[in-house]
Write a protein that holds these residues in place. Sequence first.
Motif, PDB file in Angstrom:
ATOM      1  N   GLY A 259       0.812  -1.212   0.000  1.00  0.00           N
ATOM      2  CA  GLY A 259       0.000   0.000   0.000  1.00  0.00           C
ATOM      3  C   GLY A 259       0.842   1.257   0.000  1.00  0.00           C
ATOM      4  O   GLY A 259       2.077   1.218  -0.083  1.00  0.00           O
ATOM      5  N   LEU A 260       0.146   2.373   0.128  1.00  0.00           N
ATOM      6  CA  LEU A 260       0.762   3.688   0.091  1.00  0.00           C
ATOM      7  C   LEU A 260      -0.009   4.609   1.025  1.00  0.00           C
ATOM      8  O   LEU A 260      -1.247   4.631   0.996  1.00  0.00           O
ATOM      9  N   VAL A 261       0.706   5.348   1.863  1.00  0.00           N
ATOM     10  CA  VAL A 261       0.076   6.379   2.681  1.00  0.00           C
ATOM     11  C   VAL A 261       0.899   7.658   2.552  1.00  0.00           C
ATOM     12  O   VAL A 261       2.122   7.632   2.658  1.00  0.00           O
ATOM     13  N   ILE A 262       0.209   8.756   2.267  1.00  0.00           N
ATOM     14  CA  ILE A 262       0.847  10.061   2.115  1.00  0.00           C
ATOM     15  C   ILE A 262       0.042  11.055   2.937  1.00  0.00           C
ATOM     16  O   ILE A 262      -1.141  11.282   2.663  1.00  0.00           O
ATOM     17  N   THR A 263       0.675  11.635   3.968  1.00  0.00           N
ATOM     18  CA  THR A 263      -0.018  12.609   4.807  1.00  0.00           C
ATOM     19  C   THR A 263       0.860  13.842   4.999  1.00  0.00           C
ATOM     20  O   THR A 263       2.088  13.777   4.911  1.00  0.00           O
ATOM     21  N   SER A 264       0.213  14.949   5.285  1.00  0.00           N
ATOM     22  CA  SER A 264       0.920  16.184   5.618  1.00  0.00           C
ATOM     23  C   SER A 264       0.117  16.911   6.688  1.00  0.00           C
ATOM     24  O   SER A 264      -1.068  16.674   6.867  1.00  0.00           O
ATOM     25  N   THR A 265       0.798  17.807   7.403  1.00  0.00           N
ATOM     26  CA  THR A 265       0.168  18.582   8.466  1.00  0.00           C
ATOM     27  C   THR A 265      -0.124  19.967   7.947  1.00  0.00           C
ATOM     28  O   THR A 265       0.710  20.585   7.289  1.00  0.00           O
ATOM     29  N   ASP A 266      -1.322  20.470   8.244  1.00  0.00           N
ATOM     30  CA  ASP A 266      -1.697  21.824   7.858  1.00  0.00           C
ATOM     31  C   ASP A 266      -0.685  22.803   8.451  1.00  0.00           C
ATOM     32  O   ASP A 266      -0.300  22.682   9.606  1.00  0.00           O
ATOM     33  N   GLY A 267      -0.293  23.770   7.679  1.00  0.00           N
ATOM     34  CA  GLY A 267       0.804  24.647   8.075  1.00  0.00           C
ATOM     35  C   GLY A 267       0.458  25.753   9.034  1.00  0.00           C
ATOM     36  O   GLY A 267       1.121  26.775   9.042  1.00  0.00           O
ATOM     37  N   GLY A 268      -0.554  25.605   9.871  1.00  0.00           N
ATOM     38  CA  GLY A 268      -0.894  26.647  10.842  1.00  0.00           C
ATOM     39  C   GLY A 268       0.161  26.771  11.926  1.00  0.00           C
ATOM     40  O   GLY A 268       0.919  25.858  12.199  1.00  0.00           O
ATOM     41  N   ASN A 269       0.206  27.927  12.571  1.00  0.00           N
ATOM     42  CA  ASN A 269       1.166  28.179  13.634  1.00  0.00           C
ATOM     43  C   ASN A 269       0.449  28.888  14.784  1.00  0.00           C
ATOM     44  O   ASN A 269       0.638  30.086  15.007  1.00  0.00           O
ATOM     45  N   PRO A 270      -0.401  28.144  15.551  1.00  0.00           N
ATOM     46  CA  PRO A 270      -1.192  28.799  16.587  1.00  0.00           C
ATOM     47  C   PRO A 270      -0.336  29.241  17.770  1.00  0.00           C
ATOM     48  O   PRO A 270       0.627  28.583  18.145  1.00  0.00           O
ATOM     49  N   HIS A 271      -0.697  30.396  18.346  1.00  0.00           N
ATOM     50  CA  HIS A 271      -0.072  30.902  19.576  1.00  0.00           C
ATOM     51  C   HIS A 271       1.445  31.039  19.455  1.00  0.00           C
ATOM     52  O   HIS A 271       2.180  30.825  20.415  1.00  0.00           O
ATOM     53  N   ASN A 272       1.921  31.360  18.270  1.00  0.00           N
ATOM     54  CA  ASN A 272       3.358  31.546  18.029  1.00  0.00           C
ATOM     55  C   ASN A 272       4.193  30.331  18.427  1.00  0.00           C
ATOM     56  O   ASN A 272       5.328  30.453  18.864  1.00  0.00           O
ATOM     57  N   GLN A 273       3.620  29.144  18.265  1.00  0.00           N
ATOM     58  CA  GLN A 273       4.346  27.909  18.540  1.00  0.00           C
ATOM     59  C   GLN A 273       5.150  27.512  17.299  1.00  0.00           C
ATOM     60  O   GLN A 273       4.852  27.955  16.195  1.00  0.00           O
ATOM     61  N   PRO A 274       6.174  26.676  17.476  1.00  0.00           N
ATOM     62  CA  PRO A 274       6.867  26.151  16.290  1.00  0.00           C
ATOM     63  C   PRO A 274       5.898  25.381  15.399  1.00  0.00           C
ATOM     64  O   PRO A 274       4.834  24.969  15.842  1.00  0.00           O
ATOM     65  N   ASN A 275       6.273  25.178  14.160  1.00  0.00           N
ATOM     66  CA  ASN A 275       5.422  24.450  13.227  1.00  0.00           C
ATOM     67  C   ASN A 275       5.527  22.949  13.465  1.00  0.00           C
ATOM     68  O   ASN A 275       6.220  22.238  12.753  1.00  0.00           O
ATOM     69  N   TYR A 276       4.854  22.474  14.501  1.00  0.00           N
ATOM     70  CA  TYR A 276       4.840  21.048  14.796  1.00  0.00           C
ATOM     71  C   TYR A 276       4.160  20.302  13.663  1.00  0.00           C
ATOM     72  O   TYR A 276       3.192  20.786  13.079  1.00  0.00           O
ATOM     73  N   LYS A 277       4.681  19.113  13.357  1.00  0.00           N
ATOM     74  CA  LYS A 277       4.101  18.353  12.249  1.00  0.00           C
ATOM     75  C   LYS A 277       4.355  16.872  12.415  1.00  0.00           C
ATOM     76  O   LYS A 277       5.317  16.453  13.061  1.00  0.00           O
ATOM     77  N   VAL A 278       3.467  16.094  11.834  1.00  0.00           N
ATOM     78  CA  VAL A 278       3.618  14.646  11.716  1.00  0.00           C
ATOM     79  C   VAL A 278       3.261  14.299  10.284  1.00  0.00           C
ATOM     80  O   VAL A 278       2.106  14.472   9.863  1.00  0.00           O
TER      81      VAL A 278
END
Length: 197
Positions: free
Chosen positions: A83-102
């Motif tokens: 199979g294949l899985v492709i995911t990305s995290t929305d590029g929001g940056n709430p409360h001046n936090q780093p751009n956390y992503k998975v």
Amino acid sequence: MISTLRSFILIIIFTFVFSNPAKGQPRVGNSIKASIGFGLSTSNKMEGYGNQNEVDVDGGGFYAQGEYIFGITKWFGLRPYAGLVITSTDGGNPHNQPNYKVTTEAFLLGGKARICAPIPWIAPFIETGIGTSIGSFQTFTPSINYKKNTALLHIPLSFGLLLGPKHNIEIAATYYFTPAANQVSGALAAGFSFPID
């Protein structure tokens, strides 16, 4: 009164479910299944358990998988998959936090075993196994900073329902636990299977 009503309802359900099981049980033999759905990824929540600074980080995207089904009995089967899985995290940056992503961009290979309740029309199942994910993984949270292009061990786990008189339509929630990347990827997917023998 309540116990009598409960017993009556259980008898009706039992009669409905098992009155003619031969017409709706999963088939014995070989089949091919194709699935497609909404891919997802999330950080392994247990890694940051108890950490007050931990945040929920999730990603969404695309999922597709094919399986070769060895239907050994009407309630048990083996299923090699790709199979294949492709995911990305929305590029929001709430409360001046780093751009956390998975994020996950991986090709999936492995094998699993399924146990299915051979019930007419709607048959619940659970399956698990072992496999490998080959691709790119990133988990960036307050307590984790992992980013690699590699092959990693994963453990698949799925819950779902087989639908229809031939049980050839499937709706499932599928998870791939990838401990080395501190993340879980998976999908909400629908599939269709057809016999090849």
